[in-house]
Enzyme design. Structure first.
Site, PDB file in Angstrom:
ATOM      1  N   THR A 131      -3.095  -8.102   8.441  1.00  0.00           N
ATOM      2  CA  THR A 131      -3.851  -8.493   7.256  1.00  0.00           C
ATOM      3  C   THR A 131      -4.451  -9.874   7.432  1.00  0.00           C
ATOM      4  OG1 THR A 131      -3.716  -8.873   4.860  1.00  0.00           O
ATOM      5  CG2 THR A 131      -1.769  -9.442   6.133  1.00  0.00           C
ATOM      6  N   ASP A 142      -3.030  -1.678   1.693  1.00  0.00           N
ATOM      7  CA  ASP A 142      -4.344  -1.497   1.075  1.00  0.00           C
ATOM      8  C   ASP A 142      -4.165  -1.482  -0.433  1.00  0.00           C
ATOM      9  OD1 ASP A 142      -7.050  -1.282   1.218  1.00  0.00           O
ATOM     10  OD2 ASP A 142      -7.068   0.891   1.411  1.00  0.00           O
ATOM     11  N   TYR A 195      -6.387 -11.565  -7.944  1.00  0.00           N
ATOM     12  CA  TYR A 195      -6.528 -11.330  -9.382  1.00  0.00           C
ATOM     13  C   TYR A 195      -5.294 -11.743 -10.192  1.00  0.00           C
ATOM     14  CZ  TYR A 195     -10.590  -8.583  -7.933  1.00  0.00           C
ATOM     15  OH  TYR A 195     -11.792  -8.186  -7.396  1.00  0.00           O
ATOM     16  N   ASP A 196      -4.296 -12.321  -9.558  1.00  0.00           N
ATOM     17  CA  ASP A 196      -3.054 -12.662 -10.266  1.00  0.00           C
ATOM     18  C   ASP A 196      -3.252 -13.492 -11.540  1.00  0.00           C
ATOM     19  OD1 ASP A 196      -1.365 -11.218  -8.651  1.00  0.00           O
ATOM     20  OD2 ASP A 196      -0.838 -12.903  -7.360  1.00  0.00           O
ATOM     21  N   LYS A 251       7.431 -12.111  -8.959  1.00  0.00           N
ATOM     22  CA  LYS A 251       6.328 -11.160  -8.806  1.00  0.00           C
ATOM     23  C   LYS A 251       6.795  -9.920  -8.029  1.00  0.00           C
ATOM     24  CE  LYS A 251       1.753 -10.423  -6.853  1.00  0.00           C
ATOM     25  NZ  LYS A 251       0.631 -10.934  -6.043  1.00  0.00           N
ATOM     26  N   ARG A 296       3.222  -4.347  -5.043  1.00  0.00           N
ATOM     27  CA  ARG A 296       3.653  -4.578  -3.657  1.00  0.00           C
ATOM     28  C   ARG A 296       5.178  -4.575  -3.568  1.00  0.00           C
ATOM     29  NH1 ARG A 296       0.474  -8.044  -2.917  1.00  0.00           N
ATOM     30  NH2 ARG A 296      -1.020  -6.570  -2.068  1.00  0.00           N
TER      31      ARG A 296
HETATM   32  P1  ITT Z   1      -6.515  -7.221   4.125  1.00  0.00           P
HETATM   33  O1  ITT Z   1      -7.373  -6.002   3.921  1.00  0.00           O
HETATM   34  O2  ITT Z   1      -6.883  -8.044   5.312  1.00  0.00           O
HETATM   35  O3  ITT Z   1      -5.047  -6.893   4.066  1.00  0.00           O
HETATM   36  P2  ITT Z   1      -7.667  -8.035   1.586  1.00  0.00           P
HETATM   37  O4  ITT Z   1      -7.455  -9.240   0.744  1.00  0.00           O
HETATM   38  O5  ITT Z   1      -9.057  -7.657   1.980  1.00  0.00           O
HETATM   39  O6  ITT Z   1      -6.755  -8.219   2.877  1.00  0.00           O
HETATM   40  P3  ITT Z   1      -7.430  -5.463   0.255  1.00  0.00           P
HETATM   41  O7  ITT Z   1      -8.484  -4.836   1.081  1.00  0.00           O
HETATM   42  O8  ITT Z   1      -6.189  -4.693   0.002  1.00  0.00           O
HETATM   43  O9  ITT Z   1      -6.949  -6.848   0.858  1.00  0.00           O
HETATM   44  O10 ITT Z   1      -8.135  -5.922  -1.086  1.00  0.00           O
HETATM   45  C1  ITT Z   1      -7.509  -5.932  -2.278  1.00  0.00           C
HETATM   46  C2  ITT Z   1      -8.153  -6.895  -3.234  1.00  0.00           C
HETATM   47  O11 ITT Z   1      -7.246  -6.999  -4.315  1.00  0.00           O
HETATM   48  C3  ITT Z   1      -8.343  -8.323  -2.710  1.00  0.00           C
HETATM   49  O12 ITT Z   1      -9.386  -8.928  -3.439  1.00  0.00           O
HETATM   50  C4  ITT Z   1      -7.021  -8.984  -3.022  1.00  0.00           C
HETATM   51  O13 ITT Z   1      -7.120 -10.390  -3.214  1.00  0.00           O
HETATM   52  C5  ITT Z   1      -6.653  -8.286  -4.323  1.00  0.00           C
HETATM   53  N1  ITT Z   1      -5.202  -8.114  -4.408  1.00  0.00           N
HETATM   54  C6  ITT Z   1      -4.412  -7.340  -3.613  1.00  0.00           C
HETATM   55  N2  ITT Z   1      -3.128  -7.475  -3.947  1.00  0.00           N
HETATM   56  C7  ITT Z   1      -3.104  -8.359  -4.965  1.00  0.00           C
HETATM   57  C8  ITT Z   1      -2.073  -8.937  -5.711  1.00  0.00           C
HETATM   58  O14 ITT Z   1      -0.804  -8.676  -5.466  1.00  0.00           O
HETATM   59  N3  ITT Z   1      -2.397  -9.806  -6.676  1.00  0.00           N
HETATM   60  C9  ITT Z   1      -3.686 -10.119  -6.920  1.00  0.00           C
HETATM   61  N4  ITT Z   1      -4.716  -9.640  -6.249  1.00  0.00           N
HETATM   62  C10 ITT Z   1      -4.433  -8.757  -5.268  1.00  0.00           C
END
Ligand code: ITT
Ligand code: NA
Length: 183
Positions: free
Chosen positions: A7, A66, A142-143, A161, A167
């Site tokens: 990631t 994801d 988005y937290d 959290k 997660r």
């Molecule tokens: P990787 O794909 O490299 O793992 P990413 O940030 O692009 O990282 P995602 O494709 O899963 O991750 O995108 C999910 C979106 O949702 C991204 O904007 C994250 O910041 C957000 N997100 C994921 N988990 C979150 C959480 O626990 N709290 C707040 N926002 C979250």
């Protein structure tokens, strides 16, 4: 054996590391796996984990995560586009969109995919909450606008959290499976 978390998102790594502290060390690798065209988050994550495992030499197990935010009144938007929307529109403007709605319910979902030499497994987690004006300095993404039980996820410690988050729930399912499999 150390698990490689594939990631670019350090927030995800911090949470997995905290959760898996007594189980396995977690290393971050930033390999850009192919996100295949599919409606299934699990299929996308499983394919990514498999590819990253092979690419990383086929020795150390890997995890892929994801995730997305699904706003009920917006038909699940941004959902699979959550990362793109965070980068373009931003969290504050997504909140302003949701603020116009009477129903401010939203869900976070994540699929964790684990791959090693024996195969690939996926684990889901989700959490329902309410969108609010941004509060808090912790967490990521988005937290600050996602409230659960009176606190935004950005107002929680990593441990707090993990105890309630999408997660954390996926990590719980993973660790349960992982422990049984080791036994
Ligand atoms: P990787 O794909 O490299 O793992 P990413 O940030 O692009 O990282 P995602 O494709 O899963 O991750 O995108 C999910 C979106 O949702 C991204 O904007 C994250 O910041 C957000 N997100 C994921 N988990 C979150 C959480 O626990 N709290 C707040 N926002 C979250
Ligand atoms: Na991504």
């Amino acid at each position: 054996m150390a698990i490689r978390f594939v990631t670019g998102n350090e927030g995800k790594v911090r949470e997995a590391r905290e959760y898996l502290a007594d189980i396995e060390p977690v290393e971050q690798i930033d390999y850009d796996y192919t996100e295949i065209q599919s409606d299934s988050l699990a299929e996308i994550a499983a394919h990514g984990a498999r590819e990253a495992f092979d690419e990383a030499g086929g020795e150390q197990p890997v995890l892929v995560d994801d995730a997305g935010l699904f706003v009920d009144a917006l038909g699940g938007f941004p959902g699979p586009y959550s990362a793109y929307v965070e980068d373009t529109v931003g969290v504050e403007r997504l909140w302003r969109l949701a603020r116009e709605e009477e129903n401010r319910r939203a869900h976070f979902k994540t699929v964790l995919a684990y791959a090693d030499e024996t195969g690939t497994e996926t684990f889901d987690g989700s959490v329902a909450g309410t969108l609010v004006a941004p509060r808090g300095e912790g967490g990521f993404g988005y937290d600050p606008i996602f409230e659960y039980n009176g606190q935004t996820m950005a107002e929680m410690s990593t441990e707090e959290k993990n105890a309630i988050s999408h997660r954390g729930r996926a990590l719980a399912a993973f660790t349960e499976w992982y422990a049984d499999r080791e036994a």
